[in-house]
Every structure is written in structure tokens, then in C-alpha cells.
Design an enzyme around this catalytic site. Sequence first.
Site, PDB file in Angstrom:
ATOM      1  N   ASP A  68      42.517  27.030  44.610  1.00 17.27           N
ATOM      2  CA  ASP A  68      41.623  28.178  44.448  1.00 17.27           C
ATOM      3  C   ASP A  68      42.042  28.990  43.233  1.00 17.27           C
ATOM      4  O   ASP A  68      43.193  29.427  43.133  1.00 17.27           O
ATOM      5  CB  ASP A  68      41.686  29.063  45.697  1.00 17.27           C
ATOM      6  CG  ASP A  68      40.851  30.319  45.546  1.00 17.27           C
ATOM      7  OD1 ASP A  68      39.615  30.218  45.645  1.00 17.27           O
ATOM      8  OD2 ASP A  68      41.424  31.400  45.306  1.00 17.27           O
TER       9      ASP A  68
ATOM     10  N   TYR B   3      41.779  35.727  36.977  1.00 21.64           N
ATOM     11  CA  TYR B   3      43.230  35.627  37.170  1.00 21.64           C
ATOM     12  C   TYR B   3      43.968  35.421  35.850  1.00 21.64           C
ATOM     13  O   TYR B   3      45.181  35.622  35.775  1.00 21.64           O
ATOM     14  CB  TYR B   3      43.591  34.490  38.136  1.00 21.64           C
ATOM     15  CG  TYR B   3      43.025  34.614  39.531  1.00 21.64           C
ATOM     16  CD1 TYR B   3      42.424  35.796  39.967  1.00 21.64           C
ATOM     17  CD2 TYR B   3      43.092  33.545  40.415  1.00 21.64           C
ATOM     18  CE1 TYR B   3      41.890  35.893  41.245  1.00 21.64           C
ATOM     19  CE2 TYR B   3      42.560  33.639  41.703  1.00 21.64           C
ATOM     20  CZ  TYR B   3      41.956  34.812  42.107  1.00 21.64           C
ATOM     21  OH  TYR B   3      41.434  34.898  43.373  1.00 21.64           O
TER      22      TYR B   3
ATOM     23  N   LYS C 199      35.736  31.331  40.338  1.00 22.63           N
ATOM     24  CA  LYS C 199      34.877  32.490  40.606  1.00 22.63           C
ATOM     25  C   LYS C 199      34.361  33.087  39.303  1.00 22.63           C
ATOM     26  O   LYS C 199      35.091  33.159  38.319  1.00 22.63           O
ATOM     27  CB  LYS C 199      35.668  33.553  41.383  1.00 22.63           C
ATOM     28  CG  LYS C 199      36.362  33.015  42.612  1.00 22.63           C
ATOM     29  CD  LYS C 199      37.219  34.062  43.304  1.00 22.63           C
ATOM     30  CE  LYS C 199      38.084  33.420  44.373  1.00 22.63           C
ATOM     31  NZ  LYS C 199      39.249  32.712  43.833  1.00 22.63           N
TER      32      LYS C 199
ATOM     33  N   HIS D 165      32.712  36.676  42.356  1.00 30.18           N
ATOM     34  CA  HIS D 165      34.013  37.277  42.691  1.00 30.18           C
ATOM     35  C   HIS D 165      33.855  38.627  43.424  1.00 30.18           C
ATOM     36  O   HIS D 165      34.509  38.879  44.430  1.00 30.18           O
ATOM     37  CB  HIS D 165      34.835  37.461  41.413  1.00 30.18           C
ATOM     38  CG  HIS D 165      36.307  37.430  41.646  1.00 30.18           C
ATOM     39  ND1 HIS D 165      37.207  36.918  40.749  1.00 30.18           N
ATOM     40  CD2 HIS D 165      37.056  37.845  42.693  1.00 30.18           C
ATOM     41  CE1 HIS D 165      38.429  37.019  41.223  1.00 30.18           C
ATOM     42  NE2 HIS D 165      38.368  37.585  42.408  1.00 30.18           N
TER      43      HIS D 165
END
Length: 309
Positions: free
Chosen positions: A45, A50, A78, A109
Site C-alpha cells: 500500500d 507519501y 492513492k 486519498h
Amino acid sequence: MSDLKFKLNTGAEIPAVGLGTWQSKPGEVQAAVSYALQNGYKLVDGAYCYGNEGEVGQGLKEAFAAGVKREGVFVVTKVWATYNTRVAEGLEKSLQSLGLEYVDLLLIHWPVLLNPKGNDDKFPTLPDGSRDIIRDWNHVEAWKQMEQVFASGKAKAIGVCNYSKKYLEELLPHAKVVPAVNQIENHPSLPQQEIVDLCNEKGIHVMAYSPLGSTGGPMMSAAPVVKLAEKKGVSPSTILLSYHVARGSTVLPKSVTPARIKANLEIVKLDADDMKVLTDYSDDLTNKGELKRYVYPPFGINFGFPDKQ
């Protein structure tokens, strides 16, 4: 039990346990992804936001070179909130970083639009330092673009992330494709039962992030968790991860340590009595108004969660 899987509403199978990559530091993610995939994991994931998808991609490449099959890995990414009006572009950036032609699951997200023309690609701000948010935007618009991406085949399934019952109920009447997944923060201190129940009713699979609470694993010292761990002869983290699988959810523990990555695959069967111990704990916190949410970005928006009004 690393081969345990659930069925999505697309007909595809999704592993019960996956490797989370949020907050994993640069220089550590590649090795973690590669090690996990070569040692029993089938799901990774990630997210554009990020900031480490390039390294996740390197980890995937390394694992594939070592004999792991692409079709045997379920890759999640996402679309970040600055890309909610240009979903295909957001996905394309992730695909390039990951070195993939498609992802198995693409999620929105957060159901908010950060200014796509703002002063930063991910976190645009106003002069006073607050988030630069387009407030008259409707989150349903992002879903229409998600459906187009799904039709293109570049995302084999589409879903949402951080959606409350209220936001799901706003979305579903307009959805030609029902979300396959809703990924939410989930643990006994934040059961989000109203969301889990609605998702179960509508055939939307729940993925649980921050299953140990958050950084440092604060949930591992909760008394009922410790008690069950002693009873079962396993670690508190194993109990917390097994809780989600017993609820029919996929769980996303995060680690970059080989021993911990491997240990997180251990799932034990929790029977009705075991689950009652944890559910009673959750109900008690709910009644006292003491539910604990660890992840809530400072958007200044009411996302409809009962514990965050």
C-alpha cells in the site's frame, strides 16, 4: 496465514494483510518492499503523497527480478488532494514512479480539493499558513474521474480513503461504479463501526491503516489487547492485526525491519468471545466519548466523522 484473502466487488481477490509504506524513511522503503514480497506478502500500500513511491517502485523491481510475479502482487496507490480534479494525471505520476503499467487499486486519498494551482504540489498554503483549499468543490466530481480511469484499465479497482458514513452516503447515489474499498484508520480505540457496517452493507471492502494506533503503537498497551495476547501466547500487535481479519477487513501494518515485517504476517483466529473483549472495550470508549483518532490532517474541514465534529 499469509495466503488469506477476501473478495472485492470487482471479483478480484485482495490479501488480508499488506505492507504499509506511510512514513517509511528514504533509504528504507526499497529494502522493506523487496523483503516483504519475497517473504510472503502479496499486497503493498502506497500513495503519491507519501513521497516515496520511487523507492517502492525500486523495491517492486527488485522483487520481480528475484522471481516474484507482477500478477501475484496487489499494488495500491492513492490520488492526492491536489490532483482530485485531474485524477488520470495523478495516477500517471504514480505509475511512472512505481514502474508499472497498472495498479490493482486506486483510491481517492481524502475527499477534499487542495488548490491544484497553489504554491506547492502537495501542500499548498495561503499567506496565513493555512491549507489552500477550494471550498466550493464537490468530492463526487473526483469519483466521476476515477470511473474513467477504471474504464481505461490502468486501475483494476477504484475506491476511497478516509470516507465517513456521511461522505459515502453523498457519493453512492451518483456512483456508476460502487467503490471497491474504503481505507480508514481503524483499531479498537477507533472502531468506526458506523462506517464498517455501511461498507459491509454496500459490498465495499474495508482496509485498516494505523492498526496499532499510530507511530509507536500506542494500542499495544491497551489492557484488553494485552490480556488477549497473554491468553493466546502471541504479541499484542498480533492481536491487533488479527482483530481486523476477524472483522473481514484487510489490515496494513507498517515496518521496515525484516523481523517485524515477517512477524506482522502472523494472524491468529479470534473467536466470538475474544472479539467481544475488544468490542466491549470499543463500546466503553464510545459511551465515554473517549475514542482516539491518531491521523487527522489540518485541513480545517468537517469530514463527517462523529468523533471529529
